[in-house]
Design an enzyme around this catalytic site. Sequence first.
Site, PDB file in Angstrom:
ATOM      1  N   ASP A  24       0.838  -1.194   0.000  1.00  0.00           N
ATOM      2  CA  ASP A  24       0.000   0.000   0.000  1.00  0.00           C
ATOM      3  C   ASP A  24       0.876   1.249   0.000  1.00  0.00           C
ATOM      4  OD1 ASP A  24      -2.140  -1.705   0.231  1.00  0.00           O
ATOM      5  OD2 ASP A  24      -2.442  -1.350   2.378  1.00  0.00           O
ATOM      6  N   LYS A  25       0.365   2.324  -0.524  1.00  0.00           N
ATOM      7  CA  LYS A  25       1.110   3.579  -0.610  1.00  0.00           C
ATOM      8  C   LYS A  25       1.678   4.001   0.742  1.00  0.00           C
ATOM      9  CE  LYS A  25       0.609   8.468  -1.874  1.00  0.00           C
ATOM     10  NZ  LYS A  25      -0.283   9.506  -2.463  1.00  0.00           N
TER      11      LYS A  25
END
Length: 245
Positions: A59-60
């Site tokens: 995930d970012k």
Amino acid sequence: MERTVTKNKAEIIAETDHWIALNKPSGLLSIPDRKQSEPSLKDWLNEKYGKVWIVHRLDKFTSGLIVFAKDEETHKLLSKQFEDRAVEKFYLGLVNGIMMNKAGTVDAPIMEHSVKKGTYVINTKGKASLTDYKVLEEHGQYSWLQFQIHTGRTHQIRVHMKHIGHPIVCDDAYGSAAPILLSSIKRKKFKLAKAEDEERPLLNRLALHAWKLNFINVDTARVELEAPVSKDLKALLQQFEKWIK
């Protein structure tokens, strides 16, 4: 769409002729999003190596260990190990609350939310998802955990921790985006610096870090990789040790 990628923000953990492992900082995309709205780690690697292949994703706002293949054959080999659940994947994270069970397993299927696209929920119609957890430290109203995920569902740890009532700290999708402030830890002893109008948070990003990966290399040797905990999380734990008795 042509874009200029900013100077690499990721630390190279290990590299061979066939793959590269990096410690991704929070806030950097692993791969380009659909809108091509901002540079990603893959963009930078493509500029550096000509082309790399995606093996898995983070995930970012999750920091930590991520591996890219440098050739198609290695991509196939590593991707199959991920698909076959042959890769050992460990994470570290801070959750809200003190857990009654200091170790356990969350076995709950996950599927995408029917309305809120890009978020996920526990549902019997979802895909099998298995997460082991173990409490390493307790700090006031927070717990520092080790996770091992045996499946690789999107947002798996985040969804499972919400499911058992202990969401990851600073998770705006599955808990609360509220930052951790030093004033909430020091309480009566905290004083805001005269030069500052408001307090700077100790942590205001998802408190989740991809820590270790173990897999079989192209030469059949076992590879064990580890990404050191990011500076912001390490600093937060040090503040806990200092102020929480």
